[in-house]
Scaffold this motif. Structure first.
Motif, short mmCIF file in Angstrom:
data_model
loop_
_atom_site.label_atom_id
_atom_site.label_comp_id
_atom_site.label_asym_id
_atom_site.label_seq_id
_atom_site.Cartn_x
_atom_site.Cartn_y
_atom_site.Cartn_z
N ALA A 112 0.66 -1.21 0.02
CA ALA A 112 0.20 0.15 0.12
C ALA A 112 0.75 1.47 0.00
O ALA A 112 2.01 1.38 0.63
CB ALA A 112 -0.87 0.04 1.21
N GLY A 113 0.53 2.36 -0.83
CA GLY A 113 1.19 3.35 -0.91
C GLY A 113 2.65 3.38 -1.85
O GLY A 113 3.33 4.20 -1.72
N PHE A 114 2.65 2.15 -2.53
CA PHE A 114 3.73 1.85 -3.20
C PHE A 114 3.50 2.12 -4.73
O PHE A 114 2.32 1.47 -5.03
CB PHE A 114 4.51 0.51 -2.96
N GLU A 122 12.67 5.75 -4.37
CA GLU A 122 11.85 6.60 -4.47
C GLU A 122 10.38 6.43 -3.81
O GLU A 122 9.77 7.34 -3.10
CB GLU A 122 11.44 6.67 -5.99
N TYR A 125 10.74 7.12 0.01
CA TYR A 125 10.31 8.83 0.01
C TYR A 125 8.78 8.96 -0.02
O TYR A 125 8.17 9.83 0.94
CB TYR A 125 11.11 9.82 -0.80
N LEU A 126 8.22 8.57 -0.92
CA LEU A 126 6.74 8.78 -1.31
C LEU A 126 5.95 8.26 -0.09
O LEU A 126 5.21 8.94 0.42
CB LEU A 126 6.49 8.19 -2.52
N ASN A 127 6.19 7.05 0.39
CA ASN A 127 5.56 6.35 1.35
C ASN A 127 5.66 7.17 2.78
O ASN A 127 4.91 7.16 3.50
CB ASN A 127 5.87 4.83 1.43
N ALA A 129 6.47 10.16 3.00
CA ALA A 129 5.66 11.44 3.07
C ALA A 129 4.31 11.19 3.40
O ALA A 129 3.51 11.94 3.96
CB ALA A 129 6.08 12.15 1.56
N ILE A 130 3.81 10.18 2.57
CA ILE A 130 2.29 9.79 2.94
C ILE A 130 1.89 9.67 4.38
O ILE A 130 1.05 10.14 4.89
CB ILE A 130 1.82 8.59 2.03
N LEU A 131 3.08 8.82 4.96
CA LEU A 131 2.62 8.58 6.12
C LEU A 131 3.01 9.76 7.26
O LEU A 131 2.93 9.62 8.38
CB LEU A 131 3.49 7.17 6.66
N GLY A 132 3.23 10.86 6.52
CA GLY A 132 3.52 12.17 7.34
C GLY A 132 4.77 12.63 7.69
O GLY A 132 5.06 13.38 8.53
#
Ligand SMILES: Nc1ncnc2c1ncn2[C@@H]1O[C@H](COP(=O)(O)OP(=O)(O)OP(=O)(O)O)[C@@H](O)[C@H]1O
Ligand SMILES: [Mg+2]
Lengths: 255, 291
Positions: A112-114, A122, A125-127, A129-132
């Motif tokens: 999830a979130g990948f 990458e 970093y994305l995941n 950032a999604i998790l705050g």
């Protein structure tokens, strides 16, 4: 993450230590989606409802206190994942309410979130950032995250070439490094190999000892009854048991 | 890792209920990563990569210039027609790309929407931002062309260009939120939006002059035409990048009431943005269920 949620009033009947309060939650799904013009017209002419509805959760109420480790048990389709999605905010309940205190990280599904077309790096970093997390804290923890996942060699490969176990390793690793107060884990450890499962369980125990709140869904009843202090059993959208994890497992086996 | 923060300090929150577009502002870093992701994913495995975003408008420009500028000889009646044409086209291209992609943004990001919570407004906004990344170099090309045909910067026209860009960005974001959320429930929306985008270039004075419309239709139609925010943005770009470079074109070549129309366009864009946000929030609850 709750950092972006708007503040709400305290739910009624919330204990002083409550982290999660689920109050009389119902979740209704429409089983068949009739969307074509022809079907919409037919439904209107016959005055029929569009498809039949289905209650995935039917009046569930529960409270989880800070520092509790709760196993959410039930047979396939009993509504466990749906409940976790409501707690994490991915879905909103049809009626009833869910309230939280603290930052939350959900491992609802492997990966999830990948994004498959991005590299492991990458995606971290994305995941994150999604998790705050913000950029400096992801950067600071990056090496630790990769080391925990043990996939250093593949970190610059696109994750669509990862095995499901590698996916899990990276996703789990990011999630445990985001410092959440509430942790939701849905049936994900099953794809990890034995050594990594053990490592994850050790990490989960550490989180537990730090006083974090855990809600774990798993069909591995032995693991769950050893890991969790409390167990809740769902059956066809209804909560049928709430007690110690060992008793919950016994109850589920007797269903 | 530090111990969790004490319970008493933490407010009660409702999961999945954010502050909408305000959260996008708050979570700029995540927005940046999503924009970078979209650019990466869009051009993966492509040799030309980002250059494709110039080939398309380039070809489109040449075709319009040949057909309308030369064959229909609009070049003869509009001074500096190459600059006139291009300054309108960059505006319309920015709008159609932003609107089209924002409409598809939530559906494209279904894996993220279904499994993890983040402010969903981030997806359409990231799409508009990506369109902006493609738009800026086109403006640079426009500037070079304008300078070659004698254009020099002036303050008021440039203020108009900035305003026009903001109008288009707000309008595309608002419409993208509106149609993008409905698209989750009715996939017809993206086809409808493609159709609308095809027409946009003809409903604004991009290829021809505004007075050619005014002289051919009833007065009220001409007024509605002038109040279209995209028409306003196109005319502001003409005012900014085309008109200052012309010698024999009087100020009346620009539509009258451009200032008033600009203010109306700002209001329209703001209203569309708010309406888009409201509809998005209403439909958002169904995203994870329907996708
Ligand atoms: N988006 C949806 N649309 C329609 N029905 C859904 C949707 N999501 C879940 N359901 C239904 O809700 C019921 C509960 O699903 P859920 O995923 O919560 O079960 P679960 O307890 O996690 O089962 P498992 O042990 O197999 O993971 C299922 O019957 C499922 O078909
Ligand atoms: Mg499940």
């Amino acid at each position: 993450m709750t950092s972006m949620s708007t503040t709400s009033s305290a739910p009624r009947a919330a204990g002083p230590n409550a982290r999660i309060v689920v109050d009389d939650v119902r979740m209704q799904f429409v089983l068949r989606h009739n969307r074509s013009l022809k079907e919409l017209a037919m439904a209107m002419v016959r005055g029929k409802d569009l498809g039949n509805t289905f209650m995935a959760l039917d009046g569930v109420s529960l409270q989880v206190d800070s520092g509790e480790t709760v196993a959410l048990l039930g047979h396939n389709g009993s509504g466990k994942s749906t409940l976790l999605k409501l707690i994490s905010g991915v879905m909103h309940p049809t009626s009833g309410s869910v309230r939280l205190r603290g930052r939350i990280a959900g491992l609802i599904e492997v990966g999830a979130g990948f994004h498959p077309d991005l590299t492991g790096r990458e995606n971290v970093y994305l995941n994150g950032a999604i998790l705050g997390m913000d950029e400096p804290s992801i950067r600071a923890r990056f090496d630790e995250i990769v080391a925990f996942s043990e996939i250093e060699r593949f970190i610059d490969t696109e994750v669509k070439h990862y095995s499901s176990g590698m996916f899990l390793r990276l996703a789990f690793s990011v999630a445990v490094h985001t410092d959440p107060e509430i942790f939701l884990i849905d049936e994900i450890l099953s794809v990890g190999d034995e050594p990594f499962q053990r490592k994850c369980l050790d990490r989960i125990r550490e989180l537990k000892d730090e006083g974090r709140t855990l809600v774990v869904v798993s069909h591995d009843l032995n693991m769950v009854s050893e890991l969790c202090s409390r167990g809740i059993v769902l059956q066809r959208g209804n909560q049928v048991f709430d007690g110690t994890a060992a008793d919950a497992v016994a109850h589920l086996r007797s269903l | 890792m530090s111990a969790p923060a004490p319970l008493v300090d933490q407010p009660w929150t409702e999961p999945g209920k954010g502050a909408g577009l305000l959260d996008v502002v708050r979570r700029r870093y995540l927005l940046k990563l999503l924009v970078r992701k979209e650019l990466r994913v869009r051009y993966r495995g492509s040799v030309l990569g980002l250059a494709w975003s110039y080939v398309k408008p380039g070809v489109q420009y040449v075709v319009y210039f040949l057909a309308l500028g030369i064959f229909l000889n609009l070049r003869g009646s509009i001074e500096d027609y190459p600059v006139y044409l291009f300054s309108g086209l960059v505006v319309v291209n920015f709008f159609t790309e932003a609107f089209g992609n924002a409409t598809r943004a939530v559906v494209w990001n279904a894996p993220l929407v279904k499994k993890i919570f983040l402010p969903r407004e981030l997806f359409p906004v990231a799409s508009v931002w990506v369109a902006g990344v493609h738009f800026v170099p086109q403006v640079v090309v426009l500037l070079i062309g304008a300078v070659i045909s004698g254009w020099r910067p002036q303050v008021l026209p440039l203020v108009g260009a900035v305003l026009a860009t903001l109008i288009i960005a707000a309008l595309a974001t608002g419409l993208g939120l509106l149609f993008g959320s409905l698209n989750v429930v009715f996939r017809d929306m993206e086809n409808f939006v493609d159709l609308a985008n095809m027409v946009v270039v003809w409903l604004s004075p991009v290829l021809y002059r505004w007075d050619q419309v005014a002289s051919a239709v009833p007065a009220w139609v001409a007024t509605v035409y002038q109040l279209n925010p995209i028409t306003v943005a196109v005319e502001l770009y003409h005012y900014a990048f085309w008109w200052p470079g012309t010698v024999n074109t009087p100020a009346t070549a620009l539509p009258p009431d451009l200032l008033v129309n600009s203010l109306v366009a700002v209001v329209v864009a703001a209203v569309v943005l708010v309406a888009g946000q409201l509809v998005f929030r209403r439909v958002e609850g169904r995203f994870a269920i329907d996708l």
